[in-house]
Design a protein around this motif. Sequence first.
Motif, mmCIF file in Angstrom:
data_model
loop_
_atom_site.group_PDB
_atom_site.id
_atom_site.type_symbol
_atom_site.label_atom_id
_atom_site.label_comp_id
_atom_site.label_asym_id
_atom_site.label_seq_id
_atom_site.Cartn_x
_atom_site.Cartn_y
_atom_site.Cartn_z
ATOM 1 N N CYS A 104 43.948 38.557 29.536
ATOM 2 C CA CYS A 104 43.969 37.268 30.229
ATOM 3 C C CYS A 104 44.370 37.462 31.683
ATOM 4 C CB CYS A 104 44.944 36.307 29.549
ATOM 5 S SG CYS A 104 44.520 35.875 27.849
ATOM 6 N N LEU A 105 45.402 38.267 31.914
ATOM 7 C CA LEU A 105 45.820 38.554 33.281
ATOM 8 C C LEU A 105 44.675 39.152 34.087
ATOM 9 C CD1 LEU A 105 49.361 40.104 32.716
ATOM 10 C CD2 LEU A 105 48.844 37.885 33.731
ATOM 11 N N SER A 106 43.918 40.030 33.448
ATOM 12 C CA SER A 106 42.773 40.657 34.123
ATOM 13 C C SER A 106 41.728 39.614 34.497
ATOM 14 C CB SER A 106 42.149 41.714 33.217
ATOM 15 O OG SER A 106 43.093 42.698 32.884
ATOM 16 N N LYS A 107 41.471 38.686 33.603
ATOM 17 C CA LYS A 107 40.497 37.618 33.884
ATOM 18 C C LYS A 107 40.990 36.723 35.004
ATOM 19 C CE LYS A 107 38.658 37.698 29.214
ATOM 20 N NZ LYS A 107 38.612 37.022 27.905
ATOM 21 N N TRP A 108 42.271 36.405 35.003
ATOM 22 C CA TRP A 108 42.847 35.593 36.077
ATOM 23 C C TRP A 108 42.748 36.329 37.407
ATOM 24 C CZ3 TRP A 108 48.014 34.484 33.083
ATOM 25 C CH2 TRP A 108 47.743 33.676 31.980
ATOM 26 N N TYR A 109 42.955 37.627 37.368
ATOM 27 C CA TYR A 109 42.875 38.457 38.576
ATOM 28 C C TYR A 109 41.467 38.393 39.172
ATOM 29 C CZ TYR A 109 44.448 42.402 41.479
ATOM 30 O OH TYR A 109 44.820 43.203 42.522
ATOM 31 N N VAL A 110 40.456 38.513 38.311
ATOM 32 C CA VAL A 110 39.060 38.430 38.759
ATOM 33 C C VAL A 110 38.784 37.046 39.343
ATOM 34 C CG1 VAL A 110 36.649 38.387 37.983
ATOM 35 C CG2 VAL A 110 38.179 40.193 37.188
ATOM 36 N N ALA A 111 39.217 36.011 38.655
ATOM 37 C CA ALA A 111 38.961 34.639 39.114
ATOM 38 C C ALA A 111 39.594 34.386 40.480
ATOM 39 C CB ALA A 111 39.483 33.640 38.085
ATOM 40 N N GLU A 112 40.816 34.834 40.664
ATOM 41 C CA GLU A 112 41.480 34.627 41.948
ATOM 42 C C GLU A 112 40.852 35.472 43.050
ATOM 43 O OE1 GLU A 112 43.532 32.159 42.624
ATOM 44 O OE2 GLU A 112 43.307 31.593 40.519
ATOM 45 N N ALA A 113 40.410 36.683 42.715
ATOM 46 C CA ALA A 113 39.716 37.516 43.701
ATOM 47 C C ALA A 113 38.438 36.816 44.170
ATOM 48 C CB ALA A 113 39.391 38.886 43.104
ATOM 49 N N GLU A 114 37.697 36.250 43.214
ATOM 50 C CA GLU A 114 36.461 35.539 43.569
ATOM 51 C C GLU A 114 36.755 34.368 44.494
ATOM 52 O OE1 GLU A 114 34.482 34.498 39.918
ATOM 53 O OE2 GLU A 114 33.866 36.564 39.535
ATOM 54 N N LYS A 115 37.843 33.640 44.241
ATOM 55 C CA LYS A 115 38.213 32.515 45.111
ATOM 56 C C LYS A 115 38.500 32.983 46.535
ATOM 57 C CE LYS A 115 40.264 29.500 41.624
ATOM 58 N NZ LYS A 115 41.536 28.870 41.171
ATOM 59 N N GLN A 116 38.967 34.220 46.663
ATOM 60 C CA GLN A 116 39.276 34.797 47.973
ATOM 61 C C GLN A 116 38.075 35.515 48.590
ATOM 62 O OE1 GLN A 116 42.292 34.415 49.557
ATOM 63 N NE2 GLN A 116 42.885 33.105 47.857
ATOM 64 N N GLY A 117 36.933 35.466 47.895
ATOM 65 C CA GLY A 117 35.732 36.117 48.404
ATOM 66 C C GLY A 117 35.719 37.621 48.189
ATOM 67 N N VAL A 118 36.531 38.098 47.247
ATOM 68 C CA VAL A 118 36.607 39.530 46.956
ATOM 69 C C VAL A 118 35.811 39.810 45.690
ATOM 70 C CG1 VAL A 118 38.140 41.443 46.339
ATOM 71 C CG2 VAL A 118 38.869 39.740 48.041
ATOM 72 N N ASN A 119 34.905 40.763 45.775
ATOM 73 C CA ASN A 119 34.092 41.139 44.622
ATOM 74 C C ASN A 119 34.868 42.150 43.782
ATOM 75 O OD1 ASN A 119 31.987 41.478 42.832
ATOM 76 N ND2 ASN A 119 30.819 42.829 44.182
ATOM 77 N N LEU A 120 35.296 41.729 42.619
ATOM 78 C CA LEU A 120 36.074 42.568 41.727
ATOM 79 C C LEU A 120 35.562 42.327 40.313
ATOM 80 C CD1 LEU A 120 38.749 44.370 41.549
ATOM 81 C CD2 LEU A 120 39.851 42.230 40.879
ATOM 82 N N ASP A 121 35.169 43.397 39.635
ATOM 83 C CA ASP A 121 34.678 43.171 38.271
ATOM 84 C C ASP A 121 35.829 43.282 37.269
ATOM 85 O OD1 ASP A 121 34.978 45.866 37.326
ATOM 86 O OD2 ASP A 121 32.962 46.381 37.987
ATOM 87 N N TYR A 122 35.558 42.837 36.067
ATOM 88 C CA TYR A 122 36.559 42.745 35.012
ATOM 89 C C TYR A 122 37.186 44.101 34.699
ATOM 90 C CZ TYR A 122 38.468 41.489 30.407
ATOM 91 O OH TYR A 122 39.274 41.277 29.317
#
Length: 97
Positions: A40-58
């Motif tokens: 779950c933490l990993s998914k939240w990390y991806v979601a927040e990265a996307e909000k910041q315009g950072v491309n980060l995969d799961y």
Amino acid sequence: MEKQTEIEAAVLRRFLAHLDDNKSVQNIDLMNLAGFCRNCLSKWYVAEAEKQGVNLDYEQAREHVYGEPYADWKQKYQSEATAEQLATFNTNTQKSQ
């Protein structure tokens, strides 16, 4: 606000270190007790990265949270869930739906 962000970042680093120091705590235990786990933490990390315009995969996020590739961590530390753990998880899942 900047100081708050620094504090929050430090707390996250400390939390991840705590999880790393307590590998015996299984994800299903975290889910059963707290309603979230390392994944779950990993998914939240991806979601927040996307909000910041950072491309980060799961998988990249999981490696950050787990401190190593997930497949390696899983092989070393993850045990098979017990019948009791699964029953608790299934009960909690049904309650939340």
